[in-house]
Design a protein around this motif. Structure first.
Motif, mmCIF file in Angstrom:
data_model
loop_
_atom_site.group_PDB
_atom_site.id
_atom_site.type_symbol
_atom_site.label_atom_id
_atom_site.label_comp_id
_atom_site.label_asym_id
_atom_site.label_seq_id
_atom_site.Cartn_x
_atom_site.Cartn_y
_atom_site.Cartn_z
ATOM 1 N N ASP A 228 0.694 -1.216 -0.070
ATOM 2 C CA ASP A 228 -0.025 -0.017 -0.167
ATOM 3 C C ASP A 228 0.753 1.187 -0.041
ATOM 4 O OD1 ASP A 228 0.888 -0.346 2.351
ATOM 5 O OD2 ASP A 228 -0.699 0.273 3.626
ATOM 6 N N SER A 229 2.146 1.240 -0.378
ATOM 7 C CA SER A 229 2.960 2.343 -0.325
ATOM 8 C C SER A 229 4.068 2.144 -1.460
ATOM 9 C CB SER A 229 3.521 2.213 1.243
ATOM 10 O OG SER A 229 4.345 1.422 1.111
ATOM 11 N N LYS B 111 9.017 3.225 4.195
ATOM 12 C CA LYS B 111 7.644 3.308 3.251
ATOM 13 C C LYS B 111 7.413 4.827 3.170
ATOM 14 C CE LYS B 111 5.512 -1.291 3.631
ATOM 15 N NZ LYS B 111 4.664 -1.925 4.195
ATOM 16 N N TYR C 160 4.075 6.501 2.803
ATOM 17 C CA TYR C 160 2.592 6.756 2.897
ATOM 18 C C TYR C 160 2.066 7.825 2.289
ATOM 19 C CZ TYR C 160 2.786 2.377 5.568
ATOM 20 O OH TYR C 160 2.926 0.949 5.826
ATOM 21 N N SER C 161 0.813 7.967 1.634
ATOM 22 C CA SER C 161 -0.027 9.162 1.164
ATOM 23 C C SER C 161 -0.761 9.532 2.525
ATOM 24 C CB SER C 161 -0.884 8.664 0.153
ATOM 25 O OG SER C 161 -0.079 8.349 -1.066
ATOM 26 N N ARG D 104 3.464 12.867 0.673
ATOM 27 C CA ARG D 104 3.875 11.425 1.033
ATOM 28 C C ARG D 104 4.577 11.800 2.500
ATOM 29 N NH1 ARG D 104 3.023 6.732 -2.077
ATOM 30 N NH2 ARG D 104 2.270 7.708 -3.936
#
Length: 658
Positions: free
Chosen positions: A117-118, A133, A135-136, A143
């Motif tokens: 998911d990233s 990672k 992430y949004s 990010r």
């Protein structure tokens, strides 16, 4: 006369500069195995220069996306691929708690993959590999960096060490050394929903992994394979054998390793076979695999592998392989060194539960993973393309032309910052163009966007976005558009355009008689073929008034290196003297018969045109020379110049040397 010496030196330097800035490696005229056109860097619009030179960069870009992620030293950049503007920067400085010494302070990003998911990013982290990672965030969609993984086995310890990465169906596959000295290098499944797996120590010898690819079988996903391309030390140590060989290996995506008693967490489906590129009859092979590009197809049988090889005699070759043929070797060849009956299921077969495979099957994988038969290219007896250029990277695009046929276009990167655009037509290579992107460094990274039709190229000093549909380069006439043999471009009512529907092309042969079709283009551009050469729309007659007995030269631009150029004057023809991207006509001393009309004429296939036309008139006796005599000697334009007498010999020598 000291000023004359000074002028001579300046003029000599001007020609010497032209020679050193590209003339020595410019294509030779009239040879069809060289680039047809040469495009200079000033025609490239999309550039982003780094504030600090980068020793290593890695790209991540989804086909058709507006975003490009670039990993450099201590950062990741998010860039808009349409205008090459930086959208966001993510600092990734080393977290190594140690005293800084040369190279140990830096975190060079070596992996950027979309994982789960990233966005998954790994770097050298001061010789202590680490992963993060990105992430949004929920609100502004930017990010956020979150420290996540220890990176050994995913990122190398130093950017100079061999590594690769691939994500497939939620799993991360990597090749990276397990030790800081660069050793213990192997291909493994490192993270994801399936078990972590690695290779048995004896399967490869001193490998350099080049590429990995997931080939989907949509109708039978349990038989999906991961293919790995690499070169390794040859097990044959005889004097006539090449010290290195190139191979492809495959593993099943569903492989979960062996039982707890035998081969736990080790691939149970690993097989490898040698890739052959060269001339089998002469036992002459290109054995040093440089790069691989896999052209995926809806039906996996039609997937093609384009492999770039170098040789010990300083030549480069491209060989093309069929995925169906590659799999046929893995499915039917005997196992090298194995003399017994092949057990059932056959070693390398994908099964739902690899932990339940019979010991006999796994033992063959353990001790005899190599196929006896070699994998030959689709052309079998010779490579698709051979060149003296030192190519380092390859990408391949599929283009539907006006005739509705699909053509493959190869983009080959040289070690001197050039891109060759090569048409694959009826098993033959035609070099459409050579684009000079950098005069400073080799290409680090290259990514093809097949939807946007862009090639993104990374150097140590910049990123360049190359438009693959630059049809304006051939827009002077229908004949020029057709001769280009560029599937991206066709002649229409709008001129030479990337909108090929209903346009005029002749990709297979480049014959310009197709231009006799009734397609009305712009009035200033459209012309019908004539029996006698006439000036092209872009040419014009330049008029020069030149004194008697003065050395003089005329220049004509080379717009196709596949054409033959001649100078016509008073019913006589003389050959072109090539210097860099121009054809020269040198007049050692102006005589009465030297005056009149000069035409530079090019002939390519069935098309002849006048590229440049000059009218030389005699300067009347007694009329003052414009400005001064000194200015006459140095007076030159882009297409003609008056020369000091002693410069004639210098120029002739330079022309001979080219």
């Amino acid at each position: 006369m000291s000023w004359l010496v000074g002028v001579s030196i300046c003029l000599a330097w001007d020609f010497q500069f032209a020679l050193s800035s590209g003339a020595s490696d410019a294509p030779s005229l009239g040879l069809t195995n060289t680039p047809r056109r040469v495009l200079s860097p000033d025609r490239i619009c999309g550039r982003l220069e780094y504030p600090v030179y980068q020793n290593h960069t890695v790209f991540f870009h989804r086909d058709g996306s507006d975003e490009l992620y670039v990993g450099g030293t201590d950062y990741v950049l998010k860039i808009n691929v349409d205008d090459n503007q930086v959208i966001e920067e993510f600092p990734l400085r080393t977290t190594a708690q140690q005293e800084c010494s040369e190279g140990l302070c830096y975190n060079v990003v070596t992996v950027i993959q979309e994982f789960q998911d990233s966005l998954f990013v790994c770097g050298t982290n001061g010789y202590k590999p680490k992963c993060w990672k990105l992430y949004s965030r929920v609100h502004n969609q930017s990010r956020e960096i979150v420290e996540s993984y220890e990176g050994t086995g995913i990122s190398p310890f130093a950017y100079t060490q061999n590594s690769l990465s691939l994500t497939a169906d939620g799993d991360l596959y990597t090749a990276a050394p397990l030790g800081s000295d660069g050793r213990s290098l192997q291909f493994r499944r490192k993270a994801g929903g399936r078990a972590n797996l690695w290779m048995y120590d004896n399967w490869v010898s001193e490998p350099t992994f080049v590429a990995a690819s997931w080939v989907e079988r949509k109708e039978d996903p349990e038989n999906d394979k991961i293919y790995v391309f690499f070169r390794e030390k040859n097990s044959d140590s005889s004097p006539e054998a090449d010290p290195w060989v190139s191979s492809v290996a495959r593993v099943c995506k569903v492989d979960e390793g062996g039982s707890k008693r035998f081969f736990q967490n080790i691939w149970t489906t690993f097989l490898k076979a040698r890739l052959v590129c060269g001339f089998p009859k002469e036992s002459l092979y290109f054995n040093h695999l440089q790069d691989v590009y896999v052209v995926q197809a809806e039906d996996w049988h039609n997937t093609s592998v384009y492999a770039l090889f170098t040789s010990s005699w300083n030549s480069t070759a491209v060989c093309i392989y069929s995925m169906a043929k590659i799999d046929e070797i893995f499915e039917s060849s005997t196992f090298k060194g194995y003399q017994k009956d092949i057990p059932n299921p056959r070693p390398g077969t994908c099964v739902k539960n690899s932990r339940s495979l019979p010991l006999a099957t796994v033992l063959v994988i353990k001790d005899h993973p190599e196929m006896k038969d070699w994998i030959h290219s689709v052309h079998h007896l010779n490579p698709f393309y051979i060149s003296n250029n030192n190519y380092t990277k390859i990408a391949v695009d599929r283009v539907q032309a006006a005739d509705q046929r699909i053509y493959n276009i190869l983009f080959l990167a040289t070690d001197s910052g050039k891109i060759h655009k090569v048409l694959e037509s009826d098993s033959e290579a035609f070099i459409i163009s050579e684009t000079h992107l950098s005069n400073h460094s080799a290409i680090h990274s290259m990514r093809l966007d097949t939807k946007k039709k862009k090639l993104i190229v990374g150097f140590s000093e910049q990123i360049v976005s190359l438009d693959l549909q630059k049809c304006q380069e051939y827009n002077s006439s229908c004949e020029e558009c057709v001769l280009a043999r560029d599937p991206y471009c066709a002649w229409t009512e709008s001129g030479c355009t990337s909108n090929t529907s209903g346009g005029i092309q002749n990709i297979s042969g480049g014959e310009t008689n197709v231009c006799r079709q009734t397609v009305e283009g712009p009035k200033s551009l459209n012309r019908t073929k004539r029996e006698t050469p006439s000036p092209s729309p872009l040419s014009s007659r330049a008029v020069h008034s030149v004194p008697l007995d003065i050395p003089f030269y005329l220049s004509c631009p080379i717009d196709s290196y596949h054409a033959a150029y001649t100078w016509e004057h008073n019913g006589r023809s003389s050959p072109c003297l090539q210097m860099q991207s121009s054809c020269l006509h040198l007049i050692p001393a102006m005589a009465q018969e030297s005056y009149g009309t000069y035409r530079c004429v090019s002939t390519e296939r069935d098309y002849t045109k006048v590229v440049k036309e000059y009218q030389l008139t005699r300067q009347p006796i007694g009329e003052p020379i414009r400005n001064s005599s000194r200015e006459v000697i140095v007076n030159k334009t882009n297409d003609a110049a008056v020369l000091a007498p002693q410069m004639v010999g210098v120029i002739v020598i330079m022309i001979i040397l080219i």
